[in-house]
Design an enzyme around this catalytic site. Structure first.
Site, PDB file in Angstrom:
ATOM      1  CB  CYS A 166       3.671   1.184   6.006  1.00  0.00           C
ATOM      2  SG  CYS A 166       5.268   1.409   5.226  1.00  0.00           S
ATOM      3  CB  CYS A 225       4.878  -1.641   4.010  1.00  0.00           C
ATOM      4  SG  CYS A 225       5.744  -0.920   5.422  1.00  0.00           S
TER       5      CYS A 225
END
Length: 136
Positions: A30, A33
């Site tokens: 991700c 993230c």
């Protein structure tokens, strides 16, 4: 430093915590993230001992992802005494997250440990029922 929590340690580190816990569900793939990680570290430093930050690898903790009905990553849950007080998801980047974290700090009453609802969804920030566009 962020504490890495798993299904095995979740109850002790999150549900039984004496302070509210901001749970960061993330995954190695991700990109958002990774982008928000430094902001979360900064938030943790500002909160000191009043709030704890933990990270959960969503790829390795499917049971927790199902329990909390994750639909997107990253997803942040503010949990106090075993109850989800706020859910942050759908933010578009750093500025959205900063605004949401400022809202948590602003709406958290240290004296009685209570929160006003704060939701981020599709470019809107809702604090205690008042909606604001994030891109203002």
């Amino acid at each position: 430093m962020v504490l890495l929590v798993t299904e095995r340690t979740f109850t002790q580190e999150v549900l039984e915590s004496q302070v509210p816990v901001l749970v960061d569900f993330e995954a190695p793939w991700c990109k958002l993230c990774k982008i928000i990680h430094p902001i979360l570290l900064q938030f943790q430093a500002q909160c000191g001992t009043e709030m704890k930050l933990v990270t959960i690898n969503a790829d390795q903790n499917f049971k927790l992802c199902n329990t909390y009905e994750l639909k997107t990553l990253p997803t942040l849950l503010l949990i106090e005494r075993g109850t989800v007080k706020q859910r942050l998801e759908g933010f578009q980047g750093r500025n959205d997250l900063r605004l949401a974290l400022d809202g948590i700090k602003h709406n958290y009453n240290i004296k009685d440990h209570s929160f006003q609802p704060l939701f981020i969804n599709r470019g809107l920030l809702e604090v205690g029922g008042d909606k604001q566009h994030l891109n203002k």
